[in-house]
Design an enzyme around this catalytic site. Structure first.
Site, PDB file in Angstrom:
ATOM      1  N   ARG A   2      47.109  37.294  43.764  1.00  0.00           N
ATOM      2  CA  ARG A   2      47.660  35.700  43.676  1.00  0.00           C
ATOM      3  C   ARG A   2      46.368  34.895  43.257  1.00  0.00           C
ATOM      4  NH1 ARG A   2      50.451  31.745  47.968  1.00  0.00           N
ATOM      5  NH2 ARG A   2      50.159  30.098  46.886  1.00  0.00           N
ATOM      6  N   GLY A   3      46.615  34.230  42.127  1.00  0.00           N
ATOM      7  CA  GLY A   3      45.604  33.277  41.622  1.00  0.00           C
ATOM      8  C   GLY A   3      45.864  31.967  41.903  1.00  0.00           C
ATOM      9  N   SER A   4      45.196  30.879  41.174  1.00  0.00           N
ATOM     10  CA  SER A   4      45.658  29.396  40.949  1.00  0.00           C
ATOM     11  C   SER A   4      46.884  29.163  39.991  1.00  0.00           C
ATOM     12  CB  SER A   4      44.587  28.508  40.652  1.00  0.00           C
ATOM     13  OG  SER A   4      43.948  29.217  39.565  1.00  0.00           O
ATOM     14  N   GLU A  33      51.672  34.354  40.806  1.00  0.00           N
ATOM     15  CA  GLU A  33      51.401  35.370  41.944  1.00  0.00           C
ATOM     16  C   GLU A  33      51.735  36.601  41.060  1.00  0.00           C
ATOM     17  OE1 GLU A  33      54.407  34.011  44.638  1.00  0.00           O
ATOM     18  OE2 GLU A  33      52.501  33.240  45.861  1.00  0.00           O
ATOM     19  N   LYS A  38      53.132  38.604  36.172  1.00  0.00           N
ATOM     20  CA  LYS A  38      52.434  37.277  36.611  1.00  0.00           C
ATOM     21  C   LYS A  38      53.490  36.151  36.600  1.00  0.00           C
ATOM     22  CE  LYS A  38      48.565  34.980  35.121  1.00  0.00           C
ATOM     23  NZ  LYS A  38      47.124  34.870  35.112  1.00  0.00           N
ATOM     24  N   ASP A  91      36.126  32.261  31.932  1.00  0.00           N
ATOM     25  CA  ASP A  91      36.408  32.549  33.358  1.00  0.00           C
ATOM     26  C   ASP A  91      36.330  33.837  33.817  1.00  0.00           C
ATOM     27  OD1 ASP A  91      37.318  31.669  35.682  1.00  0.00           O
ATOM     28  OD2 ASP A  91      39.503  32.009  35.611  1.00  0.00           O
ATOM     29  N   ASN A 142      38.743  38.559  37.800  1.00  0.00           N
ATOM     30  CA  ASN A 142      39.389  38.556  36.476  1.00  0.00           C
ATOM     31  C   ASN A 142      39.014  39.868  35.799  1.00  0.00           C
ATOM     32  OD1 ASN A 142      40.775  36.289  37.211  1.00  0.00           O
ATOM     33  ND2 ASN A 142      39.284  34.831  36.263  1.00  0.00           N
ATOM     34  N   ASP A 202      42.954  37.973  32.753  1.00  0.00           N
ATOM     35  CA  ASP A 202      43.488  36.431  33.065  1.00  0.00           C
ATOM     36  C   ASP A 202      42.769  35.409  31.936  1.00  0.00           C
ATOM     37  OD1 ASP A 202      43.964  34.118  34.000  1.00  0.00           O
ATOM     38  OD2 ASP A 202      42.737  34.266  36.023  1.00  0.00           O
ATOM     39  N   GLY A 238      43.578  32.610  31.123  1.00  0.00           N
ATOM     40  CA  GLY A 238      44.221  31.136  31.217  1.00  0.00           C
ATOM     41  C   GLY A 238      43.173  30.153  30.710  1.00  0.00           C
TER      42      GLY A 238
HETATM   43  N1  LIG Z   1      47.377  43.729  35.597  1.00  0.00           N
HETATM   44  C1  LIG Z   1      47.310  43.435  36.831  1.00  0.00           C
HETATM   45  N2  LIG Z   1      46.903  44.891  37.455  1.00  0.00           N
HETATM   46  C2  LIG Z   1      46.497  44.837  38.519  1.00  0.00           C
HETATM   47  N3  LIG Z   1      46.250  43.429  39.381  1.00  0.00           N
HETATM   48  C3  LIG Z   1      46.337  42.441  38.750  1.00  0.00           C
HETATM   49  C4  LIG Z   1      46.777  42.404  37.554  1.00  0.00           C
HETATM   50  N4  LIG Z   1      46.932  41.071  37.031  1.00  0.00           N
HETATM   51  C5  LIG Z   1      46.585  40.287  38.097  1.00  0.00           C
HETATM   52  N5  LIG Z   1      46.257  41.062  39.187  1.00  0.00           N
HETATM   53  C6  LIG Z   1      45.857  40.667  40.447  1.00  0.00           C
HETATM   54  O1  LIG Z   1      46.387  39.361  40.657  1.00  0.00           O
HETATM   55  C7  LIG Z   1      45.153  38.561  40.919  1.00  0.00           C
HETATM   56  C8  LIG Z   1      45.619  37.257  40.314  1.00  0.00           C
HETATM   57  O2  LIG Z   1      45.644  37.475  38.921  1.00  0.00           O
HETATM   58  P1  LIG Z   1      45.191  36.511  37.828  1.00  0.00           P
HETATM   59  O3  LIG Z   1      43.846  36.348  37.902  1.00  0.00           O
HETATM   60  O4  LIG Z   1      45.716  36.808  36.341  1.00  0.00           O
HETATM   61  O5  LIG Z   1      45.983  35.084  38.144  1.00  0.00           O
HETATM   62  P2  LIG Z   1      45.457  33.593  38.068  1.00  0.00           P
HETATM   63  O6  LIG Z   1      46.506  32.778  38.877  1.00  0.00           O
HETATM   64  O7  LIG Z   1      45.487  33.344  36.610  1.00  0.00           O
HETATM   65  O8  LIG Z   1      44.086  33.542  38.604  1.00  0.00           O
HETATM   66  P3  LIG Z   1      42.987  32.432  38.367  1.00  0.00           P
HETATM   67  O9  LIG Z   1      43.149  31.584  39.663  1.00  0.00           O
HETATM   68  O10 LIG Z   1      41.491  33.163  38.487  1.00  0.00           O
HETATM   69  O11 LIG Z   1      43.216  31.849  37.169  1.00  0.00           O
HETATM   70  C9  LIG Z   1      43.927  39.304  40.164  1.00  0.00           C
HETATM   71  O12 LIG Z   1      42.738  38.629  40.888  1.00  0.00           O
HETATM   72  C10 LIG Z   1      44.252  40.525  40.715  1.00  0.00           C
HETATM   73  O13 LIG Z   1      43.944  40.764  41.922  1.00  0.00           O
HETATM   74 MG   LIG Z   2      43.956  32.452  35.570  1.00  0.00          MG
HETATM   75 MG   LIG Z   3      42.415  34.931  37.922  1.00  0.00          MG
END
Ligand SMILES: Nc1ncnc2c1ncn2[C@@H]1O[C@H](COP(=O)(O)OP(=O)(O)OP(=O)(O)O)[C@@H](O)[C@H]1O
Ligand SMILES: [Mg+2]
Ligand SMILES: [Mg+2]
Length: 550
Positions: free
Chosen positions: A111-113, A116, A132, A226, A231, A244, A246
């Site tokens: 999960r990130g910001s 999920e 996601k 980022d 990431n 990521d 974003g």
């Molecule tokens: N394709 C993937 N394969 C495996 N794990 C993943 C994948 N995409 C995301 N994750 C897991 O989910 C987490 C969150 O994903 P991601 O960084 O894309 O979300 P976010 O909400 O954009 O985060 P941020 O807060 O960094 O912007 C990652 O740190 C990783 O642990």
């Molecule tokens: Mg992100």
């Molecule tokens: Mg992230």
């Protein structure tokens, strides 16, 4: 009084070195080793409350916008058309979401910001993917447009072996879904599991992979902004990928910094504070990422330690063990002046990176060849098992007929009762309510609630025993500390999961090539045990280690 400028159009004042405070040496103490088991939720601010329904105005007529319609809509900036995402399985009349009809949700990956991330199996092609889902529904059109930008950015990145592959995106019920390739985990998770500094061969491999990924972005005038271990994703064949996107911005002739946002302060380049957004900022963040993983160092979010790292002072108590060649690369990446900082092309032309790159290519080729050999062997074993089963049945029937062997006490039940359409987590993806807790992770079978059904883990085990072992996490970036008891169970579970050697394949999309029986093997480890070949389970990320050691 006017200040004389130099030939770069700069004033002498801007070149004056920043004075070092007298108490600066004390900052040395502000660096520390990474603490294990600290989850990302420590570092993320609490999320704002989510409204689960659109606000209804009594003054203005309530116009239904197309994106708030319950029907799913494909999101693409390449071919912008308001049409449902393509799938033979989706039936509009069923009333279930596109996700629910077309995917099987296996577990939460992180999960990130923004969102999920879930490990899913496509019911259409049988392959595993990551999906996601935005963490909260669109609050309005501008919020929606902002979230949709991530899709546009992913599409701009295109395909590269060191960038996370984008598959498609759609929106439904005010939520955005992004489907990407599935990776074994993030670099952060890998480092947490290792629990110390990574081996130098691994570091060189990560450096080469990420430099190639970054070159791909920079050649397209894209800035990631980022880059951090959370990431960076590690594929099932141990390749590091940037993901990521974003916060990514496009330079495209214009500055692009209008829409730019700084990422995590721990990895942030100093010039971003002055609003200078350039490719050098990514190089700095990559340098910080490499410093963290090579020294197992807890990077400061601010304070003296933060300043010190941005003035070119690397803490010698951490970096003294690094190979001199790598230290040179690191120092060039962490150069405080962004104009003098190394570019990706310059770094890739260094002899040390060149030779590391060559080794990387050789080891990846070796690994792929071994993977293919294992797949062929598995296939042969599967054929032999089928032939043997085919022959043994008439022989056993004959023996039973002649009274030489007792019949089984009960007819053997199907070892794979689970079918792809089923999802033990279906309630997790119940989109009727879109509140915060909709995506609560089901309890891990290794956790305190071990009695809960958790079919998804079996499938997980077939592809990544490492992920199988890793409990689902509320927050991805930092996995839980594993207890010795848990490790013991993990080992014994792995020993019972015979099909895990499939991880040697490059892609997690092995369902298609898997035997029909194994693709439905979600009934439990015990059922699966007697049915499969006796390949030793291999830890996915240890393959990465192996490849590095080669
Ligand atoms: N394709 C993937 N394969 C495996 N794990 C993943 C994948 N995409 C995301 N994750 C897991 O989910 C987490 C969150 O994903 P991601 O960084 O894309 O979300 P976010 O909400 O954009 O985060 P941020 O807060 O960094 O912007 C990652 O740190 C990783 O642990
Ligand atoms: Mg992100
Ligand atoms: Mg992230």
């Amino acid at each position: 009084m006017p200040v004389p400028g130099d030939d770069m159009g700069e004033t002498a004042l801007t070149r004056t070195p920043i004075p070092v405070p007298a108490y600066f040496h004390q900052a040395e103490q502000s660096f520390s080793l990474k603490k294990r088991g600290r989850s990302l939720c420590y570092t993320l601010p609490p999320r704002p409350p989510v409204k689960t329904a659109l606000p209804v105005s009594r003054i203005f007529p309530n116009k239904q916008r197309s994106w708030s319609q319950p029907r799913p809509q494909s999101v693409s900036f390449r071919s912008p058309q308001n049409k449902p995402p393509a799938s033979k399985l989706y039936d509009d009349s069923k009333g279930e979401t596109f996700f629910k009809q077309c995917f099987r949700n296996i577990c939460k990956l992180g999960r990130g910001s923004f969102g999920e991330v879930y490990k899913v199996q496509s019911l259409e092609d049988g392959c595993l993917y990551a999906v996601k889902r935005s963490v909260s529904p669109f609050r309005g059109e501008s919020d929606r447009q902002r979230k949709l930008q991530e899709v546009r950015k992913h599409e701009r990145v295109g395909e590269h072996p060191n960038c996370l592959r984008f598959v498609r995106a759609w929106e439904e019920k005010r939520m955005l879904y992004l489907q990407t390739e599935l990776c074994a985990g993030s670099l952060l998770q890998h480092c947490e599991e290792v629990g110390g500094p990574l081996a130098s061969r691994q570091i060189w491999n990560i450096t080469c992979d990420l430099l190639h990924g970054l070159k791909h972005l920079h050649d397209r005038n894209l800035l990631h902004l980022d880059i951090k271990p959370a990431n960076v994703f590690i594929s099932y064949s141990g390749v590091c990928k940037l993901g990521d996107f974003g916060l990514m911005i496009e330079l495209d002739g214009t500055d692009g910094s209008g829409e730019a946002q700084e990422g995590d302060p721990r990895y942030m380049a100093p010039e971003l504070l002055d609003g200078v957004f350039g490719k050098a900022a990514d190089v700095f963040s990559l340098g910080m990422t490499l410093l963290e993983v090579s020294c197992n160092m807890e990077l400061p979010k601010g304070g003296e330690g933060w300043q010190q790292l941005r003035q070119g002072h690397l803490p010698t108590e951490f970096t003294s063990g690094l190979p001199p060649d790598f230290l040179k690369v690191l120092s060039a990446m962490l150069e405080p002046d962004h104009r003098r900082r190394a570019t990706v092309d310059w770094l890739l032309s260094l002899p040390s990176i060149h030779s590391a790159d060559r080794w990387r290519m050789v080891s990846l080729t070796k690994q792929r060849t071994i993977g293919k050999i294992i797949t062929v062997c598995q296939f042969l074993v599967w054929i032999v098992t089928i032939v043997f089963n085919g022959l043994s049945r008439p022989v056993l029937g004959f023996l039973h007929y002649t009274g030489l062997r007792a019949p089984p006490s009960s007819p053997p039940s199907s070892p794979y009762p689970h079918h792809l359409g089923e999802s033990s987590f279906s309630s997790e993806w119940d989109d009727e309510s879109l509140g915060d807790d909709v995506f609560e992770v089901p309890p891990s079978p290794f956790g305190p609630h071990r009695n809960h059904t958790y079919h998804g883990q079996e499938l997980l085990g077939r592809h990544s025993p490492d992920l199988l072992a890793r409990p689902s996490l509320g927050s991805t970036s930092t996995p839980r500390n594993l207890s010795p008891d848990y490790n013991l169970r993990k080992r014994s579970t792995l020993a019972q999961t015979p099909n895990v050697s499939r991880i040697s394949q490059d892609s997690p999309c092995s369902e298609k090539s898997a035997s029909p029986s194994s693709s439905h093997s979600t009934s439990g480890f015990v059922d699966a045990e007697g049915q499969r070949s006796s390949f030793l389970p291999r830890n996915l990320l240890s393959m990465f280690d192996d490849a590095c050691e080669q």
